[in-house]
Design a protein around this motif. Sequence first.
Motif, PDB file in Angstrom:
ATOM      1  N   LEU A 247       0.868  -1.178   0.000  1.00 25.81           N
ATOM      2  CA  LEU A 247       0.000   0.000   0.000  1.00 25.81           C
ATOM      3  C   LEU A 247       0.903   1.225   0.000  1.00 25.81           C
ATOM      4  O   LEU A 247       1.203   1.830   1.030  1.00 25.81           O
ATOM      5  CB  LEU A 247      -0.919  -0.039   1.213  1.00 25.81           C
ATOM      6  CG  LEU A 247      -1.859  -1.252   1.244  1.00 25.81           C
ATOM      7  CD1 LEU A 247      -2.674  -1.289   2.527  1.00 25.81           C
ATOM      8  CD2 LEU A 247      -2.788  -1.250   0.026  1.00 25.81           C
ATOM      9  N   VAL A 248       1.352   1.575  -1.213  1.00 27.38           N
ATOM     10  CA  VAL A 248       2.379   2.601  -1.372  1.00 27.38           C
ATOM     11  C   VAL A 248       2.027   3.576  -2.485  1.00 27.38           C
ATOM     12  O   VAL A 248       1.189   3.284  -3.353  1.00 27.38           O
ATOM     13  CB  VAL A 248       3.755   1.964  -1.692  1.00 27.38           C
ATOM     14  CG1 VAL A 248       4.307   1.230  -0.491  1.00 27.38           C
ATOM     15  CG2 VAL A 248       3.653   1.022  -2.892  1.00 27.38           C
ATOM     16  N   GLN A 249       2.710   4.697  -2.445  1.00 25.85           N
ATOM     17  CA  GLN A 249       2.630   5.686  -3.510  1.00 25.85           C
ATOM     18  C   GLN A 249       4.042   6.139  -3.861  1.00 25.85           C
ATOM     19  O   GLN A 249       4.941   6.136  -3.007  1.00 25.85           O
ATOM     20  CB  GLN A 249       1.780   6.895  -3.080  1.00 25.85           C
ATOM     21  CG  GLN A 249       0.313   6.563  -2.879  1.00 25.85           C
ATOM     22  CD  GLN A 249      -0.506   7.769  -2.453  1.00 25.85           C
ATOM     23  OE1 GLN A 249       0.014   8.700  -1.810  1.00 25.85           O
ATOM     24  NE2 GLN A 249      -1.782   7.778  -2.799  1.00 25.85           N
ATOM     25  N   PHE A 250       4.225   6.548  -5.127  1.00 27.37           N
ATOM     26  CA  PHE A 250       5.517   7.015  -5.611  1.00 27.37           C
ATOM     27  C   PHE A 250       5.322   8.300  -6.407  1.00 27.37           C
ATOM     28  O   PHE A 250       4.289   8.488  -7.070  1.00 27.37           O
ATOM     29  CB  PHE A 250       6.166   5.968  -6.532  1.00 27.37           C
ATOM     30  CG  PHE A 250       6.425   4.636  -5.891  1.00 27.37           C
ATOM     31  CD1 PHE A 250       7.627   4.368  -5.257  1.00 27.37           C
ATOM     32  CD2 PHE A 250       5.457   3.619  -5.940  1.00 27.37           C
ATOM     33  CE1 PHE A 250       7.872   3.125  -4.674  1.00 27.37           C
ATOM     34  CE2 PHE A 250       5.701   2.388  -5.356  1.00 27.37           C
ATOM     35  CZ  PHE A 250       6.917   2.140  -4.723  1.00 27.37           C
ATOM     36  N   LYS A 251       6.311   9.176  -6.363  1.00 23.64           N
ATOM     37  CA  LYS A 251       6.287  10.395  -7.173  1.00 23.64           C
ATOM     38  C   LYS A 251       7.719  10.889  -7.365  1.00 23.64           C
ATOM     39  O   LYS A 251       8.660  10.364  -6.765  1.00 23.64           O
ATOM     40  CB  LYS A 251       5.423  11.470  -6.522  1.00 23.64           C
ATOM     41  CG  LYS A 251       5.965  12.025  -5.210  1.00 23.64           C
ATOM     42  CD  LYS A 251       5.074  13.134  -4.663  1.00 23.64           C
ATOM     43  CE  LYS A 251       5.644  13.711  -3.367  1.00 23.64           C
ATOM     44  NZ  LYS A 251       4.824  14.833  -2.847  1.00 23.64           N
ATOM     45  N   ASN A 252       7.860  11.918  -8.213  1.00 18.96           N
ATOM     46  CA  ASN A 252       9.160  12.571  -8.442  1.00 18.96           C
ATOM     47  C   ASN A 252      10.254  11.545  -8.742  1.00 18.96           C
ATOM     48  O   ASN A 252      11.321  11.544  -8.119  1.00 18.96           O
ATOM     49  CB  ASN A 252       9.561  13.420  -7.239  1.00 18.96           C
ATOM     50  CG  ASN A 252       8.566  14.543  -6.957  1.00 18.96           C
ATOM     51  OD1 ASN A 252       7.921  15.054  -7.866  1.00 18.96           O
ATOM     52  ND2 ASN A 252       8.443  14.928  -5.704  1.00 18.96           N
ATOM     53  N   ILE A 253       9.986  10.681  -9.728  1.00 21.34           N
ATOM     54  CA  ILE A 253      10.946   9.637 -10.099  1.00 21.34           C
ATOM     55  C   ILE A 253      11.800  10.137 -11.259  1.00 21.34           C
ATOM     56  O   ILE A 253      11.280  10.487 -12.313  1.00 21.34           O
ATOM     57  CB  ILE A 253      10.241   8.336 -10.501  1.00 21.34           C
ATOM     58  CG1 ILE A 253       9.234   7.904  -9.422  1.00 21.34           C
ATOM     59  CG2 ILE A 253      11.254   7.234 -10.752  1.00 21.34           C
ATOM     60  CD1 ILE A 253       8.396   6.703  -9.822  1.00 21.34           C
ATOM     61  N   SER A 254      13.110  10.188 -11.059  1.00 18.64           N
ATOM     62  CA  SER A 254      14.011  10.604 -12.124  1.00 18.64           C
ATOM     63  C   SER A 254      15.306   9.815 -12.042  1.00 18.64           C
ATOM     64  O   SER A 254      15.663   9.298 -10.967  1.00 18.64           O
ATOM     65  CB  SER A 254      14.299  12.109 -12.048  1.00 18.64           C
ATOM     66  OG  SER A 254      14.889  12.456 -10.797  1.00 18.64           O
ATOM     67  N   ILE A 255      16.022   9.726 -13.161  1.00 22.09           N
ATOM     68  CA  ILE A 255      17.227   8.924 -13.222  1.00 22.09           C
ATOM     69  C   ILE A 255      18.299   9.660 -13.995  1.00 22.09           C
ATOM     70  O   ILE A 255      18.010  10.419 -14.937  1.00 22.09           O
ATOM     71  CB  ILE A 255      16.937   7.546 -13.869  1.00 22.09           C
ATOM     72  CG1 ILE A 255      18.086   6.569 -13.639  1.00 22.09           C
ATOM     73  CG2 ILE A 255      16.617   7.691 -15.354  1.00 22.09           C
ATOM     74  CD1 ILE A 255      17.740   5.124 -13.989  1.00 22.09           C
ATOM     75  N   MET A 256      19.550   9.485 -13.591  1.00 15.24           N
ATOM     76  CA  MET A 256      20.696   9.996 -14.319  1.00 15.24           C
ATOM     77  C   MET A 256      21.642   8.839 -14.558  1.00 15.24           C
ATOM     78  O   MET A 256      22.147   8.231 -13.609  1.00 15.24           O
ATOM     79  CB  MET A 256      21.401  11.105 -13.546  1.00 15.24           C
ATOM     80  CG  MET A 256      22.618  11.664 -14.276  1.00 15.24           C
ATOM     81  SD  MET A 256      23.368  13.075 -13.422  1.00 15.24           S
ATOM     82  CE  MET A 256      23.883  12.289 -11.888  1.00 15.24           C
ATOM     83  N   GLU A 257      21.872   8.519 -15.816  1.00 15.74           N
ATOM     84  CA  GLU A 257      22.798   7.441 -16.139  1.00 15.74           C
ATOM     85  C   GLU A 257      24.234   7.930 -16.009  1.00 15.74           C
ATOM     86  O   GLU A 257      24.566   9.063 -16.343  1.00 15.74           O
ATOM     87  CB  GLU A 257      22.526   6.935 -17.556  1.00 15.74           C
ATOM     88  CG  GLU A 257      21.136   6.316 -17.697  1.00 15.74           C
ATOM     89  CD  GLU A 257      20.905   5.690 -19.051  1.00 15.74           C
ATOM     90  OE1 GLU A 257      21.404   4.564 -19.282  1.00 15.74           O
ATOM     91  OE2 GLU A 257      20.221   6.312 -19.864  1.00 15.74           O
ATOM     92  N   LEU A 258      25.094   7.065 -15.486  1.00 12.57           N
ATOM     93  CA  LEU A 258      26.500   7.415 -15.238  1.00 12.57           C
ATOM     94  C   LEU A 258      27.402   6.903 -16.350  1.00 12.57           C
ATOM     95  O   LEU A 258      27.069   5.933 -17.021  1.00 12.57           O
ATOM     96  CB  LEU A 258      26.933   6.828 -13.885  1.00 12.57           C
ATOM     97  CG  LEU A 258      26.118   7.254 -12.676  1.00 12.57           C
ATOM     98  CD1 LEU A 258      26.612   6.543 -11.414  1.00 12.57           C
ATOM     99  CD2 LEU A 258      26.193   8.771 -12.492  1.00 12.57           C
TER     100      LEU A 258
END
Length: 258
Positions: A247-258
């Motif tokens: 029972l979860v929520q997610f937001k502001n998901i971003s990624i930077m590849e190295l």
Amino acid sequence: MKALPNPTNIIISLCTASLLIFVFAFTSTPSDETIAQNEWVTLFNGEDLSGWMIPEGDNGHWRVVDGVIDYDAMSEAEGDKALWSDQEYEDFVLKVDWRITETPYTNPNVPIVLPDGSHKLDENGEVIRMAVPDSDSGIYIRGTSKAQVNIWNWPIGSGEVYGYRMDSSMPRAVRAGVTPSINADNNIGEWNTFIITVEDEYLTVELNGHKVLDHAHLPGLPESGKIALQHHGSQNESGEWVSPPSLVQFKNISIMEL
């Protein structure tokens, strides 16, 4: 006449300077060096699940509500019910905000996890267990559930890698390394922030500004793979939870590849 420098001293000074340059280069953080070169890419647009693979037959249980990914742990998909990214990633830094919305299930089997990753035992050598209101989710990295950065309400705190900590074939140093150094979770219902860094076979997890895992070694971690938001939990015929639900929520998901 002024004495000429001792050639031996010059050689020692040059070697010392070279060693300092090498140490600095070796210990500098690759992610810091690449920030100026790489860009953050948004993995969730706040409107729909574009860029994510909704499990077939889910029937709307993974959904977007008021700008966040909301999951009720009731996916009707057969088999894997996790929400997977479309793309695969190798080395990266992942930022994600998450929160547990409620804990309707009381988990009766939660152990006391010691700093080395083992469980505290009683006088008979049995694992001491306690009852804890619990929900359970996590973030899979490089396409494998074994490398899951946990989200739950255990006293040890979120951020541990359960699949590695509980693998008795792993060296003790590995099992200790994937055990959180601190419980940095906010209260149930409050938002938390993960910053997850994956480089080669090593994982660093920052939770709410605290480094809970620092360069933890994950032997055998695949070289690349998708990211997933975990499903967990099920109900009986009476509608009661029989294991901790996601029972979860997610937001502001971003990624930077190295």
